[in-house]
Structure formats: C-alpha cells, structure tokens
Design an enzyme around this catalytic site. Structure first.
Site, PDB file in Angstrom:
ATOM      1  N   ASP A 224       0.861  -1.181   0.000  1.00  0.00           N
ATOM      2  CA  ASP A 224       0.000   0.000   0.000  1.00  0.00           C
ATOM      3  C   ASP A 224       0.900   1.234   0.000  1.00  0.00           C
ATOM      4  O   ASP A 224       1.715   1.397   0.902  1.00  0.00           O
ATOM      5  CB  ASP A 224      -0.862  -0.052   1.270  1.00  0.00           C
ATOM      6  CG  ASP A 224      -2.064   0.873   1.184  1.00  0.00           C
ATOM      7  OD1 ASP A 224      -3.169   0.407   1.467  1.00  0.00           O
ATOM      8  OD2 ASP A 224      -1.873   2.047   0.840  1.00  0.00           O
TER       9      ASP A 224
ATOM     10  N   ASP B 108      -3.199   2.609  -6.020  1.00  0.00           N
ATOM     11  CA  ASP B 108      -2.129   2.716  -5.020  1.00  0.00           C
ATOM     12  C   ASP B 108      -1.892   1.448  -4.210  1.00  0.00           C
ATOM     13  O   ASP B 108      -1.186   1.491  -3.209  1.00  0.00           O
ATOM     14  CB  ASP B 108      -2.394   3.890  -4.082  1.00  0.00           C
ATOM     15  CG  ASP B 108      -3.541   3.621  -3.129  1.00  0.00           C
ATOM     16  OD1 ASP B 108      -4.374   2.755  -3.434  1.00  0.00           O
ATOM     17  OD2 ASP B 108      -3.603   4.281  -2.085  1.00  0.00           O
ATOM     18  N   GLU B 109      -2.468   0.325  -4.603  1.00  0.00           N
ATOM     19  CA  GLU B 109      -2.174  -0.892  -3.852  1.00  0.00           C
ATOM     20  C   GLU B 109      -2.224  -2.144  -4.722  1.00  0.00           C
ATOM     21  O   GLU B 109      -2.910  -2.169  -5.751  1.00  0.00           O
ATOM     22  CB  GLU B 109      -3.082  -1.030  -2.641  1.00  0.00           C
ATOM     23  CG  GLU B 109      -4.551  -1.156  -2.937  1.00  0.00           C
ATOM     24  CD  GLU B 109      -5.356  -1.255  -1.638  1.00  0.00           C
ATOM     25  OE1 GLU B 109      -5.759  -2.365  -1.262  1.00  0.00           O
ATOM     26  OE2 GLU B 109      -5.570  -0.198  -1.005  1.00  0.00           O
TER      27      GLU B 109
END
Length: 378
Positions: free
Chosen positions: A12, A127-128
């Site tokens: 993350d 974003d992950e």
DNA sequence: TCTGGGGTCCTTCCGCCA
DNA sequence: TCTGTGGCGGAAGGACCC
C-alpha cells in the site's frame, strides 16, 4: 509446484496522491496539505519563481478531500471529509487539485518496480497491489535465527526498489493470505514492513476493531456492535451458526472464516473490466423542469465522455444505465439492455434518454451519472 | 457547510421459458 | 391443459472499496 509456506504480500503506497504532490512541490514537505476539489486552485507561479498555493480557508463548494498528508491528518481532517468542514478544522492547510494523469504515471512506475523483484501481481487500484511471493527464489529460506528471514528480505527489496524508482515510500504486510496481508500492511504505516503467520493471529489480529477487516464496512460494523462484537477476537469467539443466523448463509459464514484468519483467494493477475461510468455532482441542485436545458446538456456531455472512454479502450457496451441523486441524497438507477453493443455517443445518449423517462423527476437533482456495462471487445 | 467519482460484487425480484 | 418448479437474463438497490 508450490513447496513450503504460502506467502502473499499486500503493498500500500503511503498517502499516495499527497506524496506524489510532495515530489513535485518539495517545499510543502511537513506542511498540512489536502488534495481534492475541482480544477481551480492550481498553484500560481510568481515572478520570483516561488509558488503561491491556495489555502483551504477560502474554499466554497461541494468537494471532499481525496487524500491528506500526515501533517493534515494530525489536524483532524481525513479523506472523504467535505472541504467546507475541513476548512474550519485546518484553514491554513494547502489545497491542491487532483491530477490523476500524474498519479497513474507513478502507479505504473511503482508496479513496474515491484515486478522487477516479484512478477505475480494483482492490481487493486491505483495505489495498492497484492503480490504472490511463494515461488520467488529465497522466499522459503531462513536467515540466521529468523525462520522467515528470506521473505522478509524479499519484501524489503521490493520496498527499496519502489523508493529507488519513484521516490515514494510504501507499507507492506506479508502473511499466508490476502486477508491477513491487507490488515498487516496497515499495522506499521507509513514506511513499514510487517510479517505475520497464523501463530500471530491471537496477539496481532484479534485485538483489532472488526472494521479493520476488508469487507466489514460501516453497516456490518454497526450490526456487529449491536451484537456485542467490537474486535476481530470478539467475532472469532462467536459460533458460526450464530453469525449465519444474524448475517445470512454467505456473509455469516465468511465472517466466521475471516475472524480466524482464513482466506484462500488466489492472487488474480488479470481481469476484464465490468463497467465504465462518468458522473457529476452539480454546483447547485437542478430541477428537471426549470433546468431542463442544462440537465440535457450535462447528460449529453456524460454520454460523450463514456463513449470516448469505451472507444479509447476498444470496448462496446450492451447495457447503458443512468444514476440520479436527489436533493435528499436518495439515489436511483435505471438500466437498459440493447439488442446490440454500442460505443457511439448518440446511441448511448438515446438509451440514457429512455432510462430517464422511467424516473419520477419531481424532486431536484444533485448528481447525474451515465454507466456502460456488459462490456465486450469492439 | 451536508456528504466526490469510479469501480466491484451480492441479493432480491420479476418475467420468460422449458 | 393445468400446475409446479427451476434456470436464467435483466433490472434495481445496496454494501463496500480505493
């Protein structure tokens, strides 16, 4: 063939959008910064080559915070909060507009950096990601007295490579499955690395709020609380049958599994899109009769955007739908499935118009959206 | 001063049809 | 022909996630 332990990582990025902005504007490092709102509020380049940033103080409108730096979070603001409310809590915080093109560029960069170390990656948005480390050379090795030293070193190498290639930090959780890794990546945020096994569940997972489990949202958490369940441990103490009684066969059984840290979902490296959509919240509420022309224009624009999105990606859609949010925040949707898939703005507009006829439009609207689904390759 | 935008997945209901 | 049943696609809403 898999040998040894299954090791899944969840990575993350730390305050991703805000961190990307700090790469561009390093002079803001350490300051409270929030990202959100419209295209206004671009930083202004002054004659002496410094920049003037908008502050939250002067904000007026319906926007919400997309991300906030850790310094801003310390002032009590967080993503999802209305900007008007945030401006009261942190009037001097810097306000920046979102720049999705730049975030997507760095998203591709960090994923490429991970892939250099471990190629089996599941995309979970901008974003992950999840990463299957099981088969990566070294993952099963002990290092000195650390039985999991190999996988720990691998995760650290991934973090180093992401920092080297992007200048951004991330947090990683490494455990036997996606469920636990998602929780673990948050335990030492930002810039953290947490490795857990099943043996750690009672000490590290059970004390956490049930809400920390991916899939237990606000509604389920409230209902659990009413049953006296606050933590994951409380949940684990409840008999499976009781959970099924309260939450139904599927969700109840799932709650029982996750409370014990069990999850056998694979890391999925490819998936086809299901739908694509565009929606907009108006500056002020609009009425179907009084603002008929304005609404018609907005609907046409949204249809055109959806059409361009489809064409750019090479998809066609057989189902076209609209979404309306009324002044009281009640939301309705209407769908229409066509005999043939379409990708043309006029076809989409016609179908959206048909959908609109099936809605009672006596109340004012705050949002209008258009969605294309049942996608096939054009 | 009410609460963005872009998604996925699940459940329920309904009509149609074998 | 009547009744029942079960599958399936489509529609609508809701929960959840980033």
């Amino acid at each position: 063939m898999s040998r040894g332990r299954r090791w899944i990582a969840h990575l993350d990025m730390d305050a991703f959008y805000a961190s990307v902005e700090l790469l561009r504007y390093p002079e803001l490092k350490g300051q409270p910064v929030v990202i959100g709102g419209g295209r206004r509020h671009q930083p202004e380049l002054l004659a002496d080559d410094t920049r003037r940033f908008a502050s939250l103080r002067a904000y007026a409108g319906r926007g919400v915070i997309t991300t906030a730096t850790y310094a801003a979070r310390d002032l009590g603001v967080h993503s999802g909060m209305g900007l008007m409310k945030a401006s009261k809590l942190a009037p001097d915080a810097v306000l920046l507009p979102v720049d999705f093109d730049e975030y997507r560029r760095l998203s591709r960069a960090f994923k490429a950096a991970v892939a250099e170390v471990a190629p089996v990656i599941e995309d979970r948005g901008i974003d992950e990601i999840y990463i299957d480390l099981t088969e990566v050379p070294g993952a099963q090795d002990a290092v000195g007295h650390d039985p999991f030293g190999g996988v720990r070193a691998l995760a650290q190498e991934i973090r180093n490579n992401v920092l080297r290639r992007t200048g951004l930090t991330c947090s990683v959780g490494v455990t036997p499955n996606k469920l636990l890794s998602k929780i673990a990546s948050e335990l030492d945020k930002p810039d953290g690395l947490t490795v857990l096994t099943e043996a750690d569940i009672p000490t590290r997972i059970w004390p956490l709020a049930a809400r920390k489990v991916n899939g237990i949202g606000p509604k389920a958490a409230d209902k659990l609380l009413a049953l006296g369940v606050r933590t994951v441990g409380d949940l684990a103490a409840r008999p499976r049958a009781e959970l099924i009684e309260a939450f139904g066969r599927s969700y109840g059984a799932w709650l029982h599994e996750v409370a014990h840290g069990r999850d056998d979902r694979p890391v999925v490296t490819h998936s086809d899109p299901v739908s694509t959509s565009r929606e907009t919240t108006f500056e002020r509420n609009l009425h179907a009769v009084r603002d008929r022309a304005a609404l018609g224009e907005i609907l046409t624009r949204l249809c055109t955007q959806v059409a361009l999105d489809l064409q750019r990606k090479g998809w066609r859609a057989r189902t076209i739908g609209i979404k309306l949010r009324f002044e009281d925040f009640k939301t309705v949707t209407r769908d229409l499935t066509l005999p043939e898939p379409v990708a043309d703005g006029a076809d989409i507009r016609r179908a959206a118009g048909e959908c609109l006829k099936r809605v009672d439009l006596t109340r004012s609207l705050r949002l209008l959206g258009v969605r294309a689904s049942s996608l096939t390759r054009g």
